[in-house]
Structures are given as C-alpha cells and as structure tokens.
Design an enzyme around this catalytic site. Structure first.
Site, PDB file in Angstrom:
ATOM      1  N   ILE A  32      43.319  36.347  40.713  1.00  0.00           N
ATOM      2  CA  ILE A  32      43.904  35.455  39.650  1.00  0.00           C
ATOM      3  C   ILE A  32      44.337  34.142  40.229  1.00  0.00           C
ATOM      4  O   ILE A  32      44.780  33.965  41.358  1.00  0.00           O
ATOM      5  CB  ILE A  32      45.644  35.978  39.329  1.00  0.00           C
ATOM      6  CG1 ILE A  32      45.529  37.413  38.668  1.00  0.00           C
ATOM      7  CG2 ILE A  32      46.105  34.705  38.086  1.00  0.00           C
ATOM      8  CD1 ILE A  32      46.685  37.875  38.771  1.00  0.00           C
TER       9      ILE A  32
ATOM     10  N   GLU B  78      47.030  48.861  50.954  1.00  0.00           N
ATOM     11  CA  GLU B  78      46.929  48.154  52.032  1.00  0.00           C
ATOM     12  C   GLU B  78      46.695  49.423  53.109  1.00  0.00           C
ATOM     13  O   GLU B  78      46.800  50.354  52.633  1.00  0.00           O
ATOM     14  CB  GLU B  78      48.300  47.544  52.658  1.00  0.00           C
ATOM     15  CG  GLU B  78      48.751  46.306  51.678  1.00  0.00           C
ATOM     16  CD  GLU B  78      47.515  45.294  51.660  1.00  0.00           C
ATOM     17  OE1 GLU B  78      47.448  44.700  52.797  1.00  0.00           O
ATOM     18  OE2 GLU B  78      47.216  44.881  50.677  1.00  0.00           O
TER      19      GLU B  78
ATOM     20  N   VAL C 278      47.436  35.902  47.138  1.00  0.00           N
ATOM     21  CA  VAL C 278      48.484  36.316  45.992  1.00  0.00           C
ATOM     22  C   VAL C 278      47.651  36.529  44.840  1.00  0.00           C
ATOM     23  O   VAL C 278      46.856  35.540  44.250  1.00  0.00           O
ATOM     24  CB  VAL C 278      49.402  35.216  45.718  1.00  0.00           C
ATOM     25  CG1 VAL C 278      50.421  35.564  44.624  1.00  0.00           C
ATOM     26  CG2 VAL C 278      50.229  34.940  47.203  1.00  0.00           C
TER      27      VAL C 278
ATOM     28  N   GLY D 288      45.098  38.719  43.866  1.00  0.00           N
ATOM     29  CA  GLY D 288      43.707  38.937  43.875  1.00  0.00           C
ATOM     30  C   GLY D 288      42.825  37.863  43.032  1.00  0.00           C
ATOM     31  O   GLY D 288      42.720  36.852  43.725  1.00  0.00           O
TER      32      GLY D 288
ATOM     33  N   GLY E 260      41.773  44.957  44.780  1.00  0.00           N
ATOM     34  CA  GLY E 260      40.366  45.474  44.665  1.00  0.00           C
ATOM     35  C   GLY E 260      39.416  44.558  45.240  1.00  0.00           C
ATOM     36  O   GLY E 260      39.494  43.222  45.430  1.00  0.00           O
TER      37      GLY E 260
ATOM     38  N   LYS F 275      54.069  37.870  49.285  1.00  0.00           N
ATOM     39  CA  LYS F 275      53.459  36.990  48.068  1.00  0.00           C
ATOM     40  C   LYS F 275      54.424  36.043  47.403  1.00  0.00           C
ATOM     41  O   LYS F 275      54.025  34.928  47.033  1.00  0.00           O
ATOM     42  CB  LYS F 275      52.829  37.878  47.058  1.00  0.00           C
ATOM     43  CG  LYS F 275      51.367  38.603  47.771  1.00  0.00           C
ATOM     44  CD  LYS F 275      50.935  39.666  46.670  1.00  0.00           C
ATOM     45  CE  LYS F 275      49.814  40.299  47.192  1.00  0.00           C
ATOM     46  NZ  LYS F 275      49.305  41.511  46.598  1.00  0.00           N
TER      47      LYS F 275
HETATM   48  N1  HSE Z   1      47.611  46.168  48.292  1.00  0.00           N
HETATM   49  C1  HSE Z   1      47.593  44.853  47.513  1.00  0.00           C
HETATM   50  C2  HSE Z   1      47.957  45.239  46.199  1.00  0.00           C
HETATM   51  C3  HSE Z   1      46.189  44.284  47.499  1.00  0.00           C
HETATM   52  O1  HSE Z   1      48.042  46.111  45.934  1.00  0.00           O
HETATM   53  O2  HSE Z   1      48.379  44.249  45.372  1.00  0.00           O
HETATM   54  C4  HSE Z   1      45.995  42.896  47.129  1.00  0.00           C
HETATM   55  O3  HSE Z   1      46.926  42.116  47.731  1.00  0.00           O
END
Ligand code: HSE
Length: 409
Positions: free
Chosen positions: A131, A185, A127, A129, A297, A200
């Site tokens: 953070i 994704e 959840v 990235g 990322g 998430k």
């Molecule tokens: N596809 C997801 C997003 C990647 O854009 O947030 C990170 O979980």
C-alpha cells in the site's frame, strides 16, 4: 546502467530480485535507464539459484564498490542492518528498505545522513506492504494538517483473527498457516504481541506529526489473549475483533496505541479481512482518506521496495525531503481517553447484575451459548482510568476489549 545491491535473500529479498527480473522492461522505461542487481548479500549459499553468481558474503564488497548506487536492505532486525545502512548512506549510496524495526529505531538519523549526503533513505515497504502510504503522507497530503491515523497495520494478526472468525480455527492453527504463507515475522511474537504494528504506527505518526514518535512509548497490546469465545461474543454484537493501531492529536495533546478493538459491521475496517491492511488518515480539511491493500507477503512487499528503487534511481544525487525531526513528540497516556468497553464476567448474570449496574449504570448484557458459565457487558463511554477502577469492584471480570467508535477522537 544503474547497479544495485540487495542485502538479504530471504522472503522479501528474493521477491525484489524476482520483481526486477520480471518487470525489467517497464522499470527501465519508468527510470529512463536500466538497473541491474550486481550483488546479493547473504550468509547462506544458494546453489543453482538465479543469484548464485552474484552472491557475496562480505558486506565490504558492496560498500567499497562505487558502481553500486542503490542498496536494498531487506535483512530485517536492527543489527547489522543499521550499521550496514549507515555505512552505505555515508558512502554516498541511496538505501531502500522494508525494515520497520530499523526505520522506527533510527529513521530520523538515517534521513538526516541521507539529506546531508544528497542521497535518499526510502522506506515505503516498511508500512502496509504494497500500500502506498508513506509517499502520500510525505507529498499528496502535505497541504493539510493531519489529525488522526487509524488502521489495521499487521497482516498476520488480521489473517489470524479473520480465520478464527470465519473458519472457527484456534489461534495456534491460524498462526502456523500465516507463517507457512510467509506473512509472519521471523519471530511471530512481533506480530501477535502488536510490536510490528506499534513500529508501523510510530513511523506513520512521526511522518504525519513531523516529530519523532518513540515506538517504545506507544501503549501496545497484542492478540494472544483473544479467545474463540471473544470471537463468538463479537459475532453476537454483529462485530469482529481487529488489532487497530492509531494515533491522534486532540487539544494539542498526542495519543498513540495498538490494541485489539471490537469493530461493528457498519465500520469500514470491519470488512478488511485476511492479510489486507487499511489505513485511515484524517485531516482538518481533507476529511478521511483511506488506503487499502495487501499488507504483507513476498511480492506485494517486494513491489513497494522496487518502487523505492525506481524513485531513488530517478533522484540520484538529489535528496527527496522528508519531514521527520529527531526531537521526540510527547505522548499523553491512553488512560485519559473515553470509550466503551466489552467486558467478560465469569458467573451468573442474576447474581452480578446489581454489582455491574452499580459501577457502570446502564450497560448492555450479552449471553451466548458458547459461554454457559459467564456473560458479557458493554459499558457506556467511560474514561479508561475510571473504567479500570470500576471493574476492580466487580467480581468475576476475566477480560475486556475496547469498543471502536466510542473514542473521544
Ligand atoms: N509481519 C508483517 C505483517 C509483515 O504481518 O504485517 C509486513 O510488514
């Protein structure tokens, strides 16, 4: 020397190897012992790549190697990730993952297996990235009762909506660019239909409320219906459209949803643009705490995974307790919530004004040059169920979006 294995050498997997290579000295200092990537599992070959000599195609090589104490799962998808992770945990290895599909579907079971085996199943990167939000919910905020979580949890859709509004791009162009940049994704449907944000918010809510939030029960809408005309209407209201994921507890009832909202410029989430994510956590005594940073990322996500590897390495043979019961939390339908709505109507305002006022009373009318054959209204706060009954009585209604800031929560 602590040996680790990486399952999956895609965007995040290659980022994990890169981050470990690049920061090995500081990582070693922080653990107090060196780590080494002993294996990388992938179906593909990578001739000439740094991992060529440690690449394996057979998962059992990793499973059966007692030297491997920590496994990083960054394959994505539920299977075979679930089978592999479960086997690793049962074999006494700790697992760190960025895979929200896996965590949302099997999180409580895998945590329980880790607890029983005195090892760890860690998923900070699933959840937000880069953070840190899972760990704060599990530790720093545990003194208080969490009442609400609300945020922008998908970088791809936030990037798309930002580009549509600042560059005037069409949806498809912005999506292609997001894919090119490695945010989306494998299947972009998961991002643009809101499924990724849904998983998430289910993960965060389960941790915050202690019981399992079944992601299939979370009301979820994506952004595929948002048009450049909606973006123009939002701008005319000094607002932007954001895909918000939220959950809250009110009078003992729990609500969760993912949907686009019109967010006014005075709201802190308005300024969260591009691939950035932001998450508000509201507690009884702490008030609002906000987390903000790169939500997607390669390297930001890889850093969150490697931080979990560091934590797992510091806790070998010791379980870090996570409160996430396997028992499902009952969610109340969103039709009971009260909020204002932005509604688009095809036709002339003069011809439809009476019908609109009859249903909603005092509404705000908006006209923009980009929509010469229609207009929009903003309703007063209304219970969602009755809103849907009212719009059925107005001819020409084409779409609506909820307004942030008018929810009963
Ligand atoms: N596809 C997801 C997003 C990647 O854009 O947030 C990170 O979980």
């Amino acid at each position: 020397m602590i040996k680790i294995a990486v399952l999956g050498y895609g965007t995040v997997g290659s980022g994990v190897v890169e981050v470990i290579d690049k920061n090995i000295d500081s990582i070693t200092r922080r653990i107090g012992e060196e780590i080494e990537v002993k294996y990388v599992l992938d179906l593909r070959d990578f001739p000439g790549d740094r991992v060529e000599s440690i690449l394996v195609h057979d998962f059992d090589v990793i499973l059966n190697d007692p030297e491997v104490r920590i496994v990083v799962e960054v394959m994505g998808g539920v299977e075979p990730a679930y089978t592999f992770v479960k086997k690793c945990l049962l074999a006494g290895k700790s697992v760190c993952t960025s895979n929200k599909e896996l965590v949302a579907s099997h999180g409580p079971e895998l945590i329980k297996i880790a607890r029983e085996g005195n090892n760890n199943f860690l998923f900070e990167a699933s959840v937000g990235g880069a953070i840190p939000v899972i760990r704060p919910i599990n530790s720093s905020l545990t003194a208080d009762r969490i009442l609400e979580i609300k945020g922008i949890l998908n970088g791809t859709t936030n990037y798309i909506l930002t580009q549509m509004s600042t560059q005037g791009w069409e949806f498809e162009d912005a999506l292609h660019k997001a894919q090119e940049l490695g945010y989306a994704e494998r299947n972009p449907e998961a991002d643009i239909e809101g499924y990724d944000a849904c998983r998430k918010i289910a993960i965060l809510s389960s941790l915050a409320f202690g019981h399992n939030v079944d992601y299939t029960k979370v009301h979820t809408e994506g952004i595929t219906g948002i048009t450049s005309t909606d973006i123009c209407y939002a701008a005319a209201m000094d607002s932007a459209i954001k895909l918000l994921a939220s959950s809250y507890c009110e009078d003992g009832r729990y609500y969760a949803m993912v949907a686009p909202f019109v967010v006014h410029s005075s709201h802190p989430l308005y300024a969260v643009s591009g691939v950035y994510n932001a998450i508000f956590v509201k507690g009884t005594d702490i008030g609002d705490v906000m987390f903000y940073g790169s939500g997607a990322g390669k390297l930001p996500t890889a850093c969150a995974v490697v931080a979990d590897v560091v934590d797992a390495a510091k806790h070998l043979g010791r379980h870090i307790y996570t409160s996430w019961s396997q028992e499902d939390l009952t969610l109340t339908g969103i039709d009971d919530a009260t909020r204002s709505f932005y509604v688009r109507i095809a036709g002339k305002r003069e011809a439809l004004e009476d019908a609109v006022r009859k249903e909603f009373g005092d509404v705000k009318f908006i006209s923009i040059k980009e929509d010469p054959d229609g207009f929009a209204i903003v309703t007063p706060p209304v219970i969602e169920r009755s809103f849907k009954e009212h719009i059925a009585n107005i001819p020409g209604v084409t779409s609506y979006i909820r307004m942030e800031g008018s929810s009963a929560s």
